[in-house]
Design a protein around this motif. Structure first.
Motif, PDB file in Angstrom:
ATOM      1  N   GLY A 140      -8.354  16.340 -87.337  1.00 54.25           N
ATOM      2  CA  GLY A 140      -8.318  15.697 -88.194  1.00 54.25           C
ATOM      3  C   GLY A 140      -7.016  15.203 -88.533  1.00 54.25           C
ATOM      4  N   THR A 141      -6.093  15.018 -88.021  1.00 54.00           N
ATOM      5  CA  THR A 141      -4.673  14.705 -88.114  1.00 54.00           C
ATOM      6  C   THR A 141      -4.263  13.499 -87.543  1.00 54.00           C
ATOM      7  OG1 THR A 141      -3.877  15.705 -86.365  1.00 54.00           O
ATOM      8  CG2 THR A 141      -3.968  17.111 -88.078  1.00 54.00           C
ATOM      9  N   LYS A 142      -3.067  12.994 -87.898  1.00 58.74           N
ATOM     10  CA  LYS A 142      -2.856  11.510 -87.592  1.00 58.74           C
ATOM     11  C   LYS A 142      -1.081  11.493 -87.224  1.00 58.74           C
ATOM     12  CE  LYS A 142      -6.157   8.809 -90.572  1.00 58.74           C
ATOM     13  NZ  LYS A 142      -6.789   9.992 -90.840  1.00 58.74           N
ATOM     14  N   ASN A 143      -0.559  10.802 -86.239  1.00 57.32           N
ATOM     15  CA  ASN A 143       0.656  10.609 -86.161  1.00 57.32           C
ATOM     16  C   ASN A 143       1.348  11.769 -85.754  1.00 57.32           C
ATOM     17  OD1 ASN A 143      -0.083   7.798 -86.767  1.00 57.32           O
ATOM     18  ND2 ASN A 143       0.393   8.099 -88.914  1.00 57.32           N
ATOM     19  N   VAL A 144       0.768  12.596 -84.776  1.00 59.08           N
ATOM     20  CA  VAL A 144       1.611  13.903 -84.330  1.00 59.08           C
ATOM     21  C   VAL A 144       2.119  13.636 -82.840  1.00 59.08           C
ATOM     22  CG1 VAL A 144       1.663  16.265 -84.114  1.00 59.08           C
ATOM     23  CG2 VAL A 144       0.399  15.402 -86.227  1.00 59.08           C
ATOM     24  N   GLU A 145       3.517  13.812 -82.604  1.00 61.86           N
ATOM     25  CA  GLU A 145       3.984  13.585 -81.383  1.00 61.86           C
ATOM     26  C   GLU A 145       4.425  15.141 -81.060  1.00 61.86           C
ATOM     27  OE1 GLU A 145       7.741  11.737 -79.450  1.00 61.86           O
ATOM     28  OE2 GLU A 145       6.233  10.383 -80.172  1.00 61.86           O
ATOM     29  N   ILE A 146       3.790  15.659 -79.761  1.00 69.23           N
ATOM     30  CA  ILE A 146       4.282  16.878 -79.165  1.00 69.23           C
ATOM     31  C   ILE A 146       4.855  16.421 -77.962  1.00 69.23           C
ATOM     32  CG2 ILE A 146       3.450  19.068 -78.650  1.00 69.23           C
ATOM     33  CD1 ILE A 146       1.059  18.832 -80.326  1.00 69.23           C
ATOM     34  N   LYS A 147       6.222  17.038 -77.573  1.00 69.99           N
ATOM     35  CA  LYS A 147       6.917  16.685 -76.497  1.00 69.99           C
ATOM     36  C   LYS A 147       7.840  17.736 -76.071  1.00 69.99           C
ATOM     37  CE  LYS A 147      10.375  13.966 -78.680  1.00 69.99           C
ATOM     38  NZ  LYS A 147      11.056  12.614 -78.802  1.00 69.99           N
ATOM     39  N   ASN A 148       8.001  17.647 -74.654  1.00 77.70           N
ATOM     40  CA  ASN A 148       8.964  18.551 -73.994  1.00 77.70           C
ATOM     41  C   ASN A 148       8.803  20.037 -74.309  1.00 77.70           C
ATOM     42  OD1 ASN A 148      10.449  15.804 -73.174  1.00 77.70           O
ATOM     43  ND2 ASN A 148      11.307  16.010 -75.305  1.00 77.70           N
ATOM     44  N   CYS A 149       7.463  20.231 -74.368  1.00 76.32           N
ATOM     45  CA  CYS A 149       7.200  21.763 -74.336  1.00 76.32           C
ATOM     46  C   CYS A 149       6.479  22.512 -73.142  1.00 76.32           C
ATOM     47  CB  CYS A 149       5.982  21.907 -75.504  1.00 76.32           C
ATOM     48  SG  CYS A 149       6.584  21.191 -77.160  1.00 76.32           S
ATOM     49  N   VAL A 150       6.657  23.607 -72.976  1.00 82.02           N
ATOM     50  CA  VAL A 150       6.177  24.498 -71.833  1.00 82.02           C
ATOM     51  C   VAL A 150       5.253  25.355 -72.629  1.00 82.02           C
ATOM     52  CG1 VAL A 150       6.248  25.955 -69.958  1.00 82.02           C
ATOM     53  CG2 VAL A 150       7.982  24.507 -70.493  1.00 82.02           C
ATOM     54  N   PHE A 151       3.955  25.165 -72.195  1.00 85.10           N
ATOM     55  CA  PHE A 151       2.757  25.942 -72.970  1.00 85.10           C
ATOM     56  C   PHE A 151       2.475  27.037 -71.922  1.00 85.10           C
ATOM     57  CE2 PHE A 151       2.401  22.072 -75.343  1.00 85.10           C
ATOM     58  CZ  PHE A 151       2.378  22.672 -76.599  1.00 85.10           C
ATOM     59  N   TYR A 152       2.583  28.265 -72.071  1.00 82.31           N
ATOM     60  CA  TYR A 152       2.331  29.579 -71.373  1.00 82.31           C
ATOM     61  C   TYR A 152       1.187  30.290 -71.709  1.00 82.31           C
ATOM     62  CZ  TYR A 152       2.818  33.355 -68.192  1.00 82.31           C
ATOM     63  OH  TYR A 152       2.799  34.579 -67.276  1.00 82.31           O
ATOM     64  N   THR A 153       0.034  30.183 -71.080  1.00 78.73           N
ATOM     65  CA  THR A 153      -1.060  31.432 -70.932  1.00 78.73           C
ATOM     66  C   THR A 153      -1.658  31.102 -72.328  1.00 78.73           C
ATOM     67  OG1 THR A 153       0.252  32.578 -69.413  1.00 78.73           O
ATOM     68  CG2 THR A 153      -1.819  33.670 -70.519  1.00 78.73           C
ATOM     69  N   TRP A 154      -2.134  30.025 -72.905  1.00 75.96           N
ATOM     70  CA  TRP A 154      -2.915  30.069 -74.085  1.00 75.96           C
ATOM     71  C   TRP A 154      -4.499  29.670 -73.525  1.00 75.96           C
ATOM     72  CZ3 TRP A 154      -1.209  29.995 -79.172  1.00 75.96           C
ATOM     73  CH2 TRP A 154       0.292  29.742 -79.271  1.00 75.96           C
ATOM     74  N   TYR A 155      -5.325  29.930 -74.402  1.00 69.56           N
ATOM     75  CA  TYR A 155      -6.773  29.763 -73.969  1.00 69.56           C
ATOM     76  C   TYR A 155      -6.987  28.248 -74.054  1.00 69.56           C
ATOM     77  CZ  TYR A 155     -11.850  29.442 -74.588  1.00 69.56           C
ATOM     78  OH  TYR A 155     -13.199  29.082 -74.440  1.00 69.56           O
ATOM     79  N   THR A 156      -6.396  27.325 -75.028  1.00 66.05           N
ATOM     80  CA  THR A 156      -6.355  25.890 -75.158  1.00 66.05           C
ATOM     81  C   THR A 156      -5.083  25.413 -75.877  1.00 66.05           C
ATOM     82  OG1 THR A 156      -8.890  25.665 -75.062  1.00 66.05           O
ATOM     83  CG2 THR A 156      -7.502  23.689 -75.735  1.00 66.05           C
ATOM     84  N   PRO A 157      -4.002  25.130 -75.210  1.00 64.60           N
ATOM     85  CA  PRO A 157      -2.759  25.001 -75.895  1.00 64.60           C
ATOM     86  C   PRO A 157      -2.902  23.796 -76.785  1.00 64.60           C
ATOM     87  CG  PRO A 157      -2.599  25.174 -73.334  1.00 64.60           C
ATOM     88  CD  PRO A 157      -3.856  25.122 -73.800  1.00 64.60           C
ATOM     89  N   ILE A 158      -3.697  22.534 -76.629  1.00 63.80           N
ATOM     90  CA  ILE A 158      -3.581  21.672 -77.549  1.00 63.80           C
ATOM     91  C   ILE A 158      -5.131  21.085 -77.707  1.00 63.80           C
ATOM     92  CG2 ILE A 158      -3.170  19.146 -77.905  1.00 63.80           C
ATOM     93  CD1 ILE A 158      -0.535  19.680 -76.460  1.00 63.80           C
ATOM     94  N   TYR A 159      -5.780  21.214 -79.049  1.00 66.46           N
ATOM     95  CA  TYR A 159      -6.954  20.974 -79.350  1.00 66.46           C
ATOM     96  C   TYR A 159      -7.067  19.878 -80.325  1.00 66.46           C
ATOM     97  CZ  TYR A 159     -11.875  22.230 -80.995  1.00 66.46           C
ATOM     98  OH  TYR A 159     -13.065  22.195 -81.487  1.00 66.46           O
ATOM     99  N   ALA A 160      -7.850  18.789 -80.128  1.00 71.88           N
ATOM    100  CA  ALA A 160      -7.913  17.481 -81.054  1.00 71.88           C
ATOM    101  C   ALA A 160      -9.386  16.906 -80.848  1.00 71.88           C
ATOM    102  CB  ALA A 160      -6.891  16.388 -80.601  1.00 71.88           C
ATOM    103  N   TYR A 161     -10.056  17.358 -82.194  1.00 73.83           N
ATOM    104  CA  TYR A 161     -11.317  16.829 -82.189  1.00 73.83           C
ATOM    105  C   TYR A 161     -11.620  16.251 -83.665  1.00 73.83           C
ATOM    106  CZ  TYR A 161     -13.792  18.440 -78.135  1.00 73.83           C
ATOM    107  OH  TYR A 161     -14.288  18.640 -76.765  1.00 73.83           O
TER     108      TYR A 161
END
Length: 218
Positions: A140-161
């Motif tokens: 439900g969001t708009k215009n978000v930028e996620i960059k240069n991250c290290v995601f360690y051991t998440w169930y789902t690090p990025i979820y977008a529906y």
């Protein structure tokens, strides 16, 4: 930040992700037009800090957690720069029973507003692996930028529906450790998911795309 809006938002204690300045609900009691203590300033996170450091109306602010930083930039837009790794704790159940934590939201009333999280190569990880912990919920969001991250051991690090989810950039991130899905999407539009690296053990999908996505660059 709208010119008629003053400061606001800062909180010194744990905050449920749903208690958000853009969400007008009786739990949060927040105005949808608050802009944080440093509107249009430079925002950092430093997990070594015991408390936030800023001056009201100043040009910079540094918060001990990414959740606090996002809470204070969501209404005005801008970039959050991570200075150190962070272990995320204090999760909350969403309506579907999953754990949600980081929820960047942009204010549709401000033309061109966007929120960027630049981890600068730092790592985000949950404090424990129990439960279905999601890193960023972009639904439900708009215009978000996620960059240069290290995601360690998440169930789902990025979820977008969701049909209103659009205009995102997910770039130059590394997904490592154990996960169910690294990036899970559905019914989203006009989004770039580029130059990401997938490592570790993924039990389902590195990238999941619902058939109703449109105009997605990978």
């Amino acid at each position: 930040c709208p010119s008629h809006v003053g400061y606001g938002n800062y909180y010194p204690v744990t905050l449920d992700y749903r208690h958000h300045p853009l969400w007008d609900n009786p739990i949060s009691g927040n105005s949808p037009n608050e802009c944080g203590p440093t509107p249009n300033g430079t925002v950092y996170t430093n997990s070594s800090l015991a408390s936030a450091e800023f001056e009201w109306g100043g040009s910079t602010a540094t918060y001990p957690t990414l959740r606090q930083a996002l809470y204070n930039v969501n209404s005005s837009g801008g970039t959050v720069y991570m200075l150190e790794d962070e272990t995320i704790s204090n999760f909350y159940y969403g309506a579907d029973g999953d754990f949600y934590n980081l929820h960047p939201v942009t204010n549709e009333d401000v033309s061109g507003l966007s929120v960027t999280v630049d981890c600068q190569g730092n790592t985000l990880q949950p404090s424990s692996k129990d439960g279905q912990k999601l890193g960023f919920s972009l639904s439900g969001t708009k215009n978000v930028e996620i960059k240069n991250c290290v995601f360690y051991t998440w169930y789902t690090p990025i979820y977008a529906y969701g049909g209103d989810t659009t205009g995102h950039n997910i770039i130059n991130n590394t997904f490592t450790g154990d996960s169910y899905r690294s990036i899970s999407t559905g019914y989203i539009t006009n989004t770039n998911i580029i130059n990401n690296t997938f490592e570790g053990t993924i039990t389902n999908d590195a990238l999941y795309f619902n058939n109703d996505n449109s105009n997605i660059s990978v």
